[in-house]
Design an enzyme around this catalytic site. Structure first.
Site, PDB file in Angstrom:
ATOM      1  N   GLU A  44       0.849  -1.199   0.000  1.00 20.23           N
ATOM      2  CA  GLU A  44       0.000   0.000   0.000  1.00 20.23           C
ATOM      3  C   GLU A  44       0.885   1.249   0.000  1.00 20.23           C
ATOM      4  O   GLU A  44       1.933   1.284   0.626  1.00 20.23           O
ATOM      5  CB  GLU A  44      -0.876  -0.013   1.252  1.00 20.23           C
ATOM      6  CG  GLU A  44      -1.749   1.226   1.423  1.00 20.23           C
ATOM      7  CD  GLU A  44      -2.481   1.253   2.760  1.00 20.23           C
ATOM      8  OE1 GLU A  44      -3.515   1.920   2.847  1.00 20.23           O
ATOM      9  OE2 GLU A  44      -2.009   0.587   3.721  1.00 20.23           O
ATOM     10  N   LYS A 110      -9.652   2.828  -2.080  1.00 19.95           N
ATOM     11  CA  LYS A 110      -9.849   2.184  -0.782  1.00 19.95           C
ATOM     12  C   LYS A 110     -11.210   2.537  -0.195  1.00 19.95           C
ATOM     13  O   LYS A 110     -11.543   3.703  -0.003  1.00 19.95           O
ATOM     14  CB  LYS A 110      -8.735   2.626   0.166  1.00 19.95           C
ATOM     15  CG  LYS A 110      -8.682   1.913   1.503  1.00 19.95           C
ATOM     16  CD  LYS A 110      -7.476   2.408   2.300  1.00 19.95           C
ATOM     17  CE  LYS A 110      -7.282   1.686   3.614  1.00 19.95           C
ATOM     18  NZ  LYS A 110      -6.099   2.207   4.342  1.00 19.95           N
ATOM     19  N   CYS A 144      -5.512  -2.802   2.728  1.00 23.58           N
ATOM     20  CA  CYS A 144      -5.236  -2.681   4.159  1.00 23.58           C
ATOM     21  C   CYS A 144      -6.473  -2.764   5.057  1.00 23.58           C
ATOM     22  O   CYS A 144      -6.967  -3.843   5.330  1.00 23.58           O
ATOM     23  CB  CYS A 144      -4.447  -1.396   4.417  1.00 23.58           C
ATOM     24  SG  CYS A 144      -3.462  -1.429   5.948  1.00 23.58           S
TER      25      CYS A 144
END
Length: 258
Positions: A44, A110, A144
């Site tokens: 990431e 995200k 994540c």
């Protein structure tokens, strides 16, 4: 289309808020990949570390990095996957790019911004999952903090591979290890988790634990070192286990609302 997908996971330290230095470092690591692979997965925010001050990064750096990914993908004849700081329309995104060697590009923003670090106040959250068909495999890449939300990852699309790229700190590494394995088992899919190493400018320490699991949760690769990990994903393994166990057929039906 093939029955196997050979992948490489690049686990490394990241240089704080320095895209050029990170690209140069990662290029060396990618060039060192000793075998032919189909997909290379990076952590990431691989050009900056997990920064909450994206305004310090020139807007042009996002496009430069995508162009760099295209160059590396062509050179290695492999897809490159990883997220970066990306500015668009006056908004900042933690945006994952899936760049194929034929220059085809897909992106995913995200969905779950990390409120504990204030990511929700800085970056605009995404609204759509991404599913990529690449060399015979259906791939779902996430980022994540998305790992903590199993509904978002639920395998309603019958994907073959679930990817998480991350900057996941050592102090919560038990959660990373546990949830990655759970996502593989519950979704009956290969799971690829790529984390970073080193210490960032905020004092967070990272110990890697990048890993690959098969659909039963068996580990195919794992490391805490600064290294490149390799694994081969097999379509026959997915088919055989899903036909034998049929757990996905019993999954709950639901509609995800925004």
């Amino acid at each position: 289309m093939t029955d196997e997908l050979n992948i490489a996971l690049v686990q490394c330290n990241l240089i704080w808020e320095n895209p050029q230095a990170n690209r140069e470092n990662l290029e060396k690591k990618i060039n060192s990949i000793y075998s032919e692979v189909d997909m290379i997965v990076l952590p990431e925010m691989f050009t900056t570390g997990f920064t909450m001050t994206p305004g310090k990064i020139a807007k042009e750096e996002g496009e430069r990095t995508v162009e760099w990914m295209q160059t590396m993908a062509r050179k290695k004849n492999a897809a490159l996957v990883g997220s970066i700081v990306f500015e668009e329309g006056g908004h900042y995104y933690n945006r994952l790019w899936f760049v194929e060697p034929n220059n085809e590009i897909s992106s995913y923003d995200k969905r779950h911004t990390f409120t504990l670090a204030g990511e929700d106040k800085v970056y605009t959250a995404g609204e759509k999952k991404l599913l990529v068909s690449f060399r015979g495999f259906a791939i779902c890449p996430l980022i994540c903090y998305d790992l903590r939300f199993p509904v978002w990852a639920r395998n309603t699309e019958n994907y073959d591979v679930l990817i998480y790229v991350a900057n996941w700190p050592e102090k919560r590494i038990v959660a990373w290890d546990t949830l990655l394995k759970a996502r593989a088992i519950e979704n009956m899919a290969y799971l690829v988790g790529v984390n970073r190493t080193g210490t960032d400018n905020l004092g967070n320490n990272y110990v890697g634990h990048s890993v690959v699991y098969d659909v039963l949760g068996h580990s195919l690769a794992f490391s805490e070192e600064n290294t490149v990990l390799y694994a081969t994903l097999n379509k026959a393994h997915i088919k055989a286990e899903r036909e034998k166990l049929r757990f996905l057929e019993d999954r709950d039906q639901f509609i995800l609302k925004g």
